[in-house]
Write a protein that holds these residues in place. Structure first.
Motif, mmCIF file in Angstrom:
data_model
loop_
_atom_site.group_PDB
_atom_site.id
_atom_site.type_symbol
_atom_site.label_atom_id
_atom_site.label_comp_id
_atom_site.label_asym_id
_atom_site.label_seq_id
_atom_site.Cartn_x
_atom_site.Cartn_y
_atom_site.Cartn_z
ATOM 1 N N GLN A 188 0.771 -1.043 -0.159
ATOM 2 C CA GLN A 188 -0.040 0.274 0.356
ATOM 3 C C GLN A 188 0.506 0.467 0.424
ATOM 4 O OE1 GLN A 188 -1.923 -1.753 3.566
ATOM 5 N NE2 GLN A 188 -4.178 -1.126 2.169
ATOM 6 N N THR A 189 1.832 0.997 0.273
ATOM 7 C CA THR A 189 2.702 1.843 1.183
ATOM 8 C C THR A 189 3.358 2.394 -0.372
ATOM 9 O OG1 THR A 189 3.616 1.529 2.999
ATOM 10 C CG2 THR A 189 4.971 2.802 1.925
ATOM 11 N N PHE A 190 3.705 1.547 -1.107
ATOM 12 C CA PHE A 190 4.137 1.655 -2.775
ATOM 13 C C PHE A 190 3.630 2.391 -3.705
ATOM 14 C CE2 PHE A 190 5.496 0.518 -6.678
ATOM 15 C CZ PHE A 190 6.561 0.270 -6.657
ATOM 16 N N ILE A 191 1.935 1.632 -3.578
ATOM 17 C CA ILE A 191 0.974 1.905 -4.594
ATOM 18 C C ILE A 191 0.884 4.072 -4.288
ATOM 19 C CG2 ILE A 191 -1.290 1.452 -5.255
ATOM 20 C CD1 ILE A 191 -0.650 -1.172 -5.184
ATOM 21 N N HIS A 192 0.236 3.660 -2.992
ATOM 22 C CA HIS A 192 -0.404 5.022 -2.704
ATOM 23 C C HIS A 192 1.018 6.616 -2.356
ATOM 24 C CE1 HIS A 192 -4.285 3.546 -2.679
ATOM 25 N NE2 HIS A 192 -4.142 2.837 -1.742
ATOM 26 N N VAL A 193 1.957 6.096 -2.120
ATOM 27 C CA VAL A 193 3.078 7.471 -1.332
ATOM 28 C C VAL A 193 3.687 6.791 -3.085
ATOM 29 C CG1 VAL A 193 4.255 7.892 0.244
ATOM 30 C CG2 VAL A 193 2.201 6.587 0.864
ATOM 31 N N THR A 194 4.979 5.562 -2.634
ATOM 32 C CA THR A 194 6.179 6.024 -3.433
ATOM 33 C C THR A 194 5.681 6.550 -4.815
ATOM 34 O OG1 THR A 194 6.995 4.275 -2.112
ATOM 35 C CG2 THR A 194 8.762 4.737 -3.459
ATOM 36 N N LEU A 195 5.459 5.794 -5.282
ATOM 37 C CA LEU A 195 4.981 5.916 -6.865
ATOM 38 C C LEU A 195 4.522 7.215 -8.109
ATOM 39 C CD1 LEU A 195 5.817 3.657 -9.120
ATOM 40 C CD2 LEU A 195 2.982 2.421 -8.390
ATOM 41 N N PRO A 196 3.166 7.609 -6.209
ATOM 42 C CA PRO A 196 2.410 8.768 -7.328
ATOM 43 C C PRO A 196 3.958 9.576 -6.675
ATOM 44 C CG PRO A 196 0.865 7.359 -5.732
ATOM 45 C CD PRO A 196 2.627 6.466 -5.866
ATOM 46 N N LEU A 197 5.186 9.495 -5.540
ATOM 47 C CA LEU A 197 5.294 10.883 -5.507
ATOM 48 C C LEU A 197 6.893 11.344 -6.769
ATOM 49 C CD1 LEU A 197 5.780 11.035 -2.213
ATOM 50 C CD2 LEU A 197 5.053 12.867 -3.630
ATOM 51 N N LEU A 198 7.187 9.658 -7.377
ATOM 52 C CA LEU A 198 8.047 9.039 -8.115
ATOM 53 C C LEU A 198 7.878 9.641 -9.571
ATOM 54 C CD1 LEU A 198 10.179 6.452 -6.375
ATOM 55 C CD2 LEU A 198 10.751 9.281 -6.726
ATOM 56 N N SER A 199 6.229 8.907 -9.652
ATOM 57 C CA SER A 199 5.475 8.578 -11.050
ATOM 58 C C SER A 199 6.195 9.862 -12.499
ATOM 59 C CB SER A 199 4.356 8.788 -11.327
ATOM 60 O OG SER A 199 3.851 10.056 -10.575
ATOM 61 N N PRO A 200 6.356 10.951 -11.472
ATOM 62 C CA PRO A 200 6.854 12.056 -12.758
ATOM 63 C C PRO A 200 8.705 11.420 -13.270
ATOM 64 C CG PRO A 200 5.899 13.369 -11.012
ATOM 65 C CD PRO A 200 6.191 12.065 -10.388
ATOM 66 N N SER A 201 9.166 11.572 -12.654
ATOM 67 C CA SER A 201 10.007 10.815 -13.608
ATOM 68 C C SER A 201 10.138 9.654 -13.725
ATOM 69 C CB SER A 201 11.372 11.334 -12.184
ATOM 70 O OG SER A 201 10.972 10.581 -11.212
ATOM 71 N N ILE A 202 10.038 8.527 -13.122
ATOM 72 C CA ILE A 202 9.175 7.243 -14.128
ATOM 73 C C ILE A 202 8.987 7.480 -15.518
ATOM 74 C CG2 ILE A 202 8.041 5.675 -14.038
ATOM 75 C CD1 ILE A 202 7.672 5.651 -11.122
ATOM 76 N N VAL A 203 7.441 9.266 -15.605
ATOM 77 C CA VAL A 203 7.358 8.690 -16.471
ATOM 78 C C VAL A 203 8.203 9.127 -17.697
ATOM 79 C CG1 VAL A 203 5.711 10.002 -18.062
ATOM 80 C CG2 VAL A 203 5.083 8.721 -16.132
ATOM 81 N N ILE A 204 8.924 10.092 -17.052
ATOM 82 C CA ILE A 204 10.046 11.073 -17.871
ATOM 83 C C ILE A 204 11.169 10.359 -18.052
ATOM 84 C CG2 ILE A 204 11.824 12.612 -17.776
ATOM 85 C CD1 ILE A 204 10.444 14.726 -16.109
#
Lengths: 266, 375
Positions: free
Chosen positions: A173-189
């Motif tokens: 849940q931590t990964f899905i709700h916190v880590t991923l959304p916060l890092l998503s801009p750099s993941i998409v870039i």
């Protein structure tokens, strides 16, 4: 700050120097003559029509797109897990060595990797295959995705994960709700950069293509040999426009990263 | 010795939401460094307990062990009689307020507060009113849709607090939550925290290095030094009857007079000061100090009055008079270079700066501690 007129002139000159070739190609793609000519005469969309209707061009383009998308997704996934993994390596020397290994595809000359891939892939029958291109392009693109993701991870406040766990979230849940959304801009870039690296890649593709499986850059190379049809200019211009659009997406995402700081105010 | 008697849940238990927490003989090492050394604490239901200590004393590690983010090397944790030691942090049902709030920057204030409810599988329809309630309690109703970076430090702090209590945790853990706020805001938040704790009857473990904060907020304060529990007592006891040299020095101001223990009679001891003078003082409870041991006498500044005529007692030169509103502090330099303080309500002594003075106090307010003892 005031910039002197001379500096301004130089800046514009450099910009023109960088952009001009692409602009010229764009101009030439609209000419009516059946060969590349400058200055172009007349005005037509025929070359674009040809590009978008010709089966060979279409299959090469789709092949390149599929490879680039799959390579981008894999490169981003590898980079995300690697960035997390390397964060946890406590030995600084080991960490730096692993980083260098990961980034090494960017410093190895393209022709060297191309030869290496060619020798290896022809031995195992991967030349001209979708899998072969995906493997090669993923290796070449991963460093770019890694650099994007690790730089944001570096600034990212890990106590947010501790906070999430403390507030009742499981690791997943931590990964899905916190880590991923916060890092998503750099993941998409990172994924977009990887996509561009793969889609653009010509040298290695040249070596590992065959008559069946060839990417768009390889197809363009071949066409230059046979003819200098303005359809090449149309393809090049299409690619340029696509790239500009993707860079715009990157810029928007970067602004969003700045607007929502992943770290708390001191 | 340092072990404190477990204080089990008292008659308040029935009325309060918070649970009783026990830390039993917990130790933790990081490599060779001992971070927490055999700490035993009994925290009653609904009690506000501070872990007070200098930085690096292990108080934050102890909090992390209570929270479940660190595993103790030995020892056990119990919550309301249930063993807690192996339960992972997300299943302990504790509220947390972190040093820099740790609000999720991509979620609005309301979403932050809803997060623990969501993780507990509480359906959306029920979450809404609970979040609205928490926002209202923290006077944040108008700010629910803002992102953390659009809020001031004090507002972020209140969101963090709302998020930590919205799911009615068994225990509220706070790690220097007010450290980032300026003085005025900090005092306001202290009052607010205390009020909420009383209203909800929540059990709080509060980590701080600020003794004023610890003394003013807590029902009891656990003083932590070098990983060990120095004293676990009410703020009053801590100030009036510090159990060790460390606590006497760390909590409030104190004057120390080094010397040697030369005689004891019951709880009274005679100390020969390094200067040769002999003074009497109280020996610490439950501890015996060998005759001839190096000791220090501690006397609070407010127990010291100045006498303008130097006599047989400790004397020195009055070097400064500091008026601080309610009290006046007089600073005396001893011939050895040591600095002593005397604090009095504004009237105090008439001695002027530069005068030779002697220090006097009632021997019941002088306490004898072994020198350099950790605990």
């Amino acid at each position: 700050m005031k910039v002197s007129r001379l500096v301004q002139c130089i800046a514009w000159a450099v910009l023109a120097f960088l952009v001009l070739p692409s602009l010229l190609i764009a101009f030439m793609s609209f000419g009516t003559d059946p060969y590349l000519r400058f200055p172009p005469r007349g005005f037509t969309f025929d070359w674009y029509r040809l590009y978008f209707s010709d089966a060979d061009w279409q299959s090469a383009t789709l092949f390149s797109l599929k490879i680039a998308i799959v390579a981008a997704v894999i490169a981003a996934a590898i980079s995300l897990s690697t960035a997390f993994g390397l964060e946890r390596v406590s030995n600084p020397r080991l960490k730096e060595s692993l980083r260098l290994v990961l980034l090494s595809p960017t410093v190895v000359p393209g022709i060297v990797s191309a030869l290496a891939f060619y020798k290896l892939f022809s031995a195992v029958g991967l030349t001209g295959t979708f899998l072969g291109f995906v493997v090669a392009h993923t290796i070449l693109a991963t460093p770019f995705a890694y650099l994007c993701i690790s730089s944001q991870l570096h600034a990212y406040d890990r106590t947010l994960e501790t906070a999430a766990r403390g507030l009742g979230a499981t690791r997943l849940q931590t990964f899905i709700h916190v880590t991923l959304p916060l890092l998503s801009p750099s993941i998409v870039i990172g994924a977009i950069f990887s996509f561009l690296v793969s889609f653009d890649e010509a040298v290695v593709s040249f070596f590992i293509s065959d008559t069946q499986g060839k990417t768009l850059p390889r197809k363009m190379f071949e066409d230059i040999d046979f003819s200098v049809s303005p359809v090449l200019a149309a393809v090049a211009t299409t690619i340029t426009v696509g790239t500009i659009l993707l860079l715009a997406v990157i810029t928007i995402l970067q602004n969003r990263m700045k607007r929502i700081p992943s770290q708390q105010k001191e | 010795m340092r072990e404190q008697q477990l204080r089990l849940a008292d008659d308040r238990t029935a009325r309060v939401a918070g649970r009783e927490m026990r830390v039993e003989a917990v130790s933790k090492k990081f490599g060779q460094a001992v971070a927490v050394d055999d700490v035993t604490l009994g925290i009653s239901a609904g009690e506000f307990v501070s872990l007070l200590g200098p930085s690096g004393s292990g108080k934050s590690t102890l909090l992390m062990i209570i929270a479940g983010f660190e595993q103790p090397d030995s020892g056990e944790l119990f919550l309301g009689g249930e063993r807690l030691t192996d339960i992972p942090p997300h299943r302990r049902n504790f509220g947390h307020v972190f040093q820099k709030y740790a609000l999720f920057p991509h979620m609005t204030a309301a979403e932050n507060i809803a997060f623990p409810l969501k993780m507990r599988g509480i359906e959306k329809a029920k979450r809404g009113p609970m979040v609205a309630n928490a926002l209202e309690r923290m006077r944040l109703s108008a700010l629910g849709e803002r992102l953390p970076h659009q809020l001031s430090g004090g507002q972020q702090q209140r969101v963090a607090l709302a998020r930590a209590i919205v799911f009615q945790p068994a225990l509220l853990l706070m790690d220097e939550p007010l450290g980032a706020l300026d003085k005025k805001l900090r005092e306001e938040m202290q009052i607010e925290i205390k009020q909420i704790q009383r209203e909800l009857g929540i059990t709080v473990v509060f980590v701080t290095h600020d003794q004023d904060e610890a003394l003013s907020l807590s029902d009891r304060v656990a003083v932590i030094n070098q990983g060990g529990l120095s004293q676990f007592a009410t703020p009053r006891e801590l100030y009036d009857r510090p159990s060790s040299r460390f606590v006497a020095d760390f909590v409030g101001d104190n004057n120390f007079f080094p010397g040697q223990l030369i005689a004891t009679a019951g709880r009274k001891g005679q100390v020969k000061l390094d200067g040769g003078k002999v003074l009497a003082g109280q020996l610490p409870e439950g501890k015996s100090i060998a005759l001839g041991a190096k000791v220090e006498i501690a006397v609070r500044p407010e127990a010291v009055s100045l006498n303008s005529k130097p006599d047989s007692r400790v004397s020195g030169t009055l070097i400064d008079v500091q008026f601080t509103g309610g009290t006046t502090t007089r600073i005396v330099r001893h011939a050895s270079g040591a600095i002593y303080l005397s604090r009095a309500l504004s009237a105090g002594s008439h001695a002027a700066q530069g005068d030779a003075v002697s220090l006097q106090w009632d021997e019941t307010s002088a306490f004898i501690y072994p020198a350099d003892g950790r605990a």
